[in-house]
Design an enzyme around this catalytic site. Sequence first.
Site, PDB file in Angstrom:
ATOM      1  N   ALA A  43       0.834  -1.202   0.000  1.00  0.00           N
ATOM      2  CA  ALA A  43       0.000   0.000   0.000  1.00  0.00           C
ATOM      3  C   ALA A  43       0.870   1.255   0.000  1.00  0.00           C
ATOM      4  O   ALA A  43       1.918   1.293   0.635  1.00  0.00           O
ATOM      5  CB  ALA A  43      -0.923   0.003   1.215  1.00  0.00           C
ATOM      6  N   LYS A  44       0.407   2.263  -0.693  1.00  0.00           N
ATOM      7  CA  LYS A  44       1.080   3.571  -0.725  1.00  0.00           C
ATOM      8  C   LYS A  44       0.265   4.495   0.171  1.00  0.00           C
ATOM      9  O   LYS A  44      -0.817   4.959  -0.209  1.00  0.00           O
ATOM     10  CB  LYS A  44       1.146   4.091  -2.166  1.00  0.00           C
ATOM     11  CG  LYS A  44       1.978   5.359  -2.359  1.00  0.00           C
ATOM     12  CD  LYS A  44       2.017   5.729  -3.841  1.00  0.00           C
ATOM     13  CE  LYS A  44       2.779   7.016  -4.094  1.00  0.00           C
ATOM     14  NZ  LYS A  44       4.231   6.873  -3.894  1.00  0.00           N
TER      15      LYS A  44
END
Length: 304
Positions: free
Chosen positions: A157-158
Site C-alpha cells: 500500500a502507498k
Amino acid sequence: MVKASKKIWMDGALVDWDDATVHVLTHSLHYGLAPFEGIRCYQGAKGSAIFRLKEHVDRLFESAHIMMMPMPFSKKVVMDAIVETVRVNQLESCYIRPIAFIGYGAMGVYPGDNPIRLAIAAWPWGSYLGEDALSQGIRAKISSFTRHHVNVSMTRAKVSGYYVNSILAKWEAKKSGYAECILLDPDGYVAEGTGENVFIVSKGVLRTTPLTSILDGITRNSILQLAKAKNIPVVEERFTRDAMYVADEIFLTGTAAEVTPVRELDDRIIGEGKPGPVTLALQNDFFKIVRGEDWDYSNWLTPV
C-alpha cells in the site's frame, strides 16, 4: 514551493485552489492513514497525456482496500476526475496527486464512521532530484534508517504515514550533502529509496529488489517490461549494499524521479561515474513513450 493551479477536485466537485481545505481535526492528519498516488502528465507529440493512469488508479484502490477504507467513488469516476482536473487547469505537463483520507468526526485510533474523502490536485513539477539528475546522475548514500518490515507496515500500500520513514532518511541524506539515499530492509538487503525503486546493472544483467517489502512501482514495472523487450536479462532478487558498490550501473525509478542514474554511492564512484549504456537506453525508451513517440506503448497513455 508548489506552483498553485486554478482548481482542485474534492469529493466530486472542482473548487478553487485556496478553498481546498479540511478541518484541523481531520482524522488522517493526526494518524497518517491516507492512501495516495503520484502520477505524471506529459506534453507529447500528439498533445498532453497521462502516463499509465489505469495502473495508478488501480493501485490507489488496492491501497485503500488494504487499509480497509471503502472508496467513495468508482475507478471510472476517479480516472475521469483526474483527466478533468488536468484539463480544467490547462496544464500541458504536470504532477497529479490523488489522495483518499479519513475525514473529520471521531478522534482516537479507531475512526469509526468518519467519512472517506477524496481530493485530486495537479500542478507543474519538473525534475524531482535536480536539473542535472537525469543527464548526469546523482550522489546517494545508504541510509542509517531501515525500511519497513512486511509485518509492520503493509508495504504493497502507498500510504501517507509510511513516508515519515522517508522524510527522516531524506533529511539525513540532504544534510550530509547527498541528493538521495537508499534504505536497507530489516535483514540488511537493499530495499528502495525514499520514493523510488532501485535497479543495478552487473555484467549485463539488470537486477532489482523483489516485491517482498517494497512498493510495486508503476515506473519499475514499466522498466522491467522495456528491458525484456530489449532482451536485457532481468533478475528480481535480493542484493547487498556492497553489490551496489561494484555494480556497473545504478538507477532509481519512480513517478517523480522518472529514471534517474546514480553516479556515486557512499562516496564510491559507480562504474565510470556517469550514466551507463543500459540506463541511458532504458531512460531514452521511457521518455519516448511518455512523450507519445512510441506507438507500441500508446495504451500506456491517456489523452487529456
